[in-house]
Enzyme design. Structure first.
Site, PDB file in Angstrom:
ATOM      1  N   LYS A   1      35.245  41.025  51.610  1.00  0.00           N
ATOM      2  CA  LYS A   1      35.204  39.695  51.001  1.00  0.00           C
ATOM      3  C   LYS A   1      36.228  39.577  49.882  1.00  0.00           C
ATOM      4  O   LYS A   1      36.169  38.646  49.089  1.00  0.00           O
ATOM      5  CB  LYS A   1      33.804  39.438  50.423  1.00  0.00           C
TER       6      LYS A   1
ATOM      7  N   ARG B   1      32.395  33.086  37.430  1.00  0.00           N
ATOM      8  CA  ARG B   1      31.415  33.543  36.438  1.00  0.00           C
ATOM      9  C   ARG B   1      31.084  35.008  36.731  1.00  0.00           C
ATOM     10  O   ARG B   1      31.221  35.878  35.887  1.00  0.00           O
ATOM     11  CB  ARG B   1      30.160  32.672  36.499  1.00  0.00           C
TER      12      ARG B   1
ATOM     13  N   ARG C   1      16.565  39.114  50.270  1.00  0.00           N
ATOM     14  CA  ARG C   1      17.479  37.992  50.515  1.00  0.00           C
ATOM     15  C   ARG C   1      16.799  37.002  51.439  1.00  0.00           C
ATOM     16  O   ARG C   1      15.932  37.374  52.219  1.00  0.00           O
ATOM     17  CB  ARG C   1      18.778  38.502  51.183  1.00  0.00           C
TER      18      ARG C   1
ATOM     19  N   PRO D   1      31.466  33.150  49.286  1.00  0.00           N
ATOM     20  CA  PRO D   1      32.464  33.229  50.370  1.00  0.00           C
ATOM     21  C   PRO D   1      32.376  34.571  51.095  1.00  0.00           C
ATOM     22  O   PRO D   1      32.246  35.619  50.465  1.00  0.00           O
ATOM     23  CB  PRO D   1      33.796  33.086  49.654  1.00  0.00           C
ATOM     24  N   GLU D   2      32.424  34.522  52.420  1.00  0.00           N
ATOM     25  CA  GLU D   2      32.350  35.734  53.232  1.00  0.00           C
ATOM     26  C   GLU D   2      33.670  35.889  53.992  1.00  0.00           C
ATOM     27  O   GLU D   2      34.643  35.202  53.686  1.00  0.00           O
ATOM     28  CB  GLU D   2      31.132  35.638  54.171  1.00  0.00           C
TER      29      GLU D   2
END
Ligand SMILES: [Zn+2]
Length: 285
Positions: free
Chosen positions: A58, A110, A259, A2-3
């Site tokens: 975030k 996690r 990335r 999530p951003e």
């Protein structure tokens, strides 16, 4: 992960549901998801009213009436569900906050976490974050300076949370696309005009994503039709080998700054110097 738009969607949907309400109970199924012993957690959290929710980068902050706060980072795979015991999804829950018969479930934590902090410790954590893309202090001039000062690729620049907070892998791709910039374009080569365009496009992409509910897969409550509405609007992210909506060229996926970066080699080549463009084109063929 999530951003900014996903966390902003959670903030907007959760605020009317939990602010001003006392936390009546809490269940910790995974002690690693919190940062203090369960007994201390329960003592500091139960019967506390949530006075305010706030997004920083975030992360989401749940401010408690005691002045302490809960700092949430969902990281990779984390999400939230709000509803009754009957409505809860059939998933393992790591942390639960109850508001009478309504519960806020934290799922998939996690790498993610919900940490209890004093007000000053929370401030300290946030101080390490770069400027928010929507901050009024982020003028075109300041943005230009920030870009010129760094010798990074555009992709790495946008992912660096100590420079800009809230943008991750997905929106960095989408913003580069809208700005017509190759993700490997070097920030120090930005002109003032490039910086202005990039700032405008960054805000426009993020604003549109917020209004459409971001890209999360799961609804936040039964009947939630907002969350995840932006998924189908993604122009390049996660669309390798599919045609660009604008020009039909196949989208490329390439590893940049360790990335995955997705981009259209045709729409996003204009901002490279001829030499850099030739070099990159050679690599891509
Ligand atoms: Zn294209």
């Amino acid at each position: 992960m999530p951003e900014l738009p996903e966390m902003e969607t959670y903030l907007r949907l959760l605020t009317p549901r939990v602010t001003g309400r006392p936390i009546t109970d809490t269940i910790i199924e995974r002690e690693k998801s919190i940062n203090v012993p369960v007994q201390q957690w329960t003592r500091d959290v139960v019967q506390q009213t949530i006075v305010k929710l706030e997004r920083r980068g975030k992360t989401l902050l749940f401010h408690l009436q005691s002045g302490k706060c809960l700092l949430l980072h969902l990281m990779l795979g984390g999400w939230m569900f709000y509803g009754t015991e009957k409505e809860r999804p059939n998933r393992t829950v790591q942390v639960q906050l109850s508001f009478g018969d309504q519960h806020l479930y934290f799922i998939g934590l996690r790498l993610g976490y919900l940490h209890l902090h004093s007000a000053s410790a929370a401030e300290e954590k946030s101080a390490a974050l770069g400027i928010d893309p929507f901050s009024p202090q982020l003028t075109a001039e300041r943005f230009y300076e920030l870009l010129r000062r760094k010798r990074k690729t555009m992709k790495a620049f946008m992912l660096d949370q100590s420079l800009l907070s809230g943008i991750g892998n997905c929106y960095s791709d989408e913003i580069c696309f809208e700005a017509g910039m190759h993700p490997q374009f070097k920030t120090e080569n930005c002109s003032q005009g490039d910086a202005e365009k990039l700032l405008y496009m960054m805000r426009s992409v993020l604003r549109e994503a917020i209004l459409s509910g971001g890209y999360m897969d799961e609804p936040m409550f039964v009947g939630d039709t907002l969350t995840g509405g932006y998924s189908e609007n993604l122009r390049v992210h996660d669309r390798a080998d599919q045609p660009c909506h604008r020009c039909g060229t196949n989208i490329i996926m390439k590893e940049i700054a360790s990335r995955k970066a997705y981009f259209c080699p045709n729409c996003q080549s204009k901002k490279l110097s001829n030499r850099a463009a030739a070099g990159i084109r050679e690599e891509e063929q």
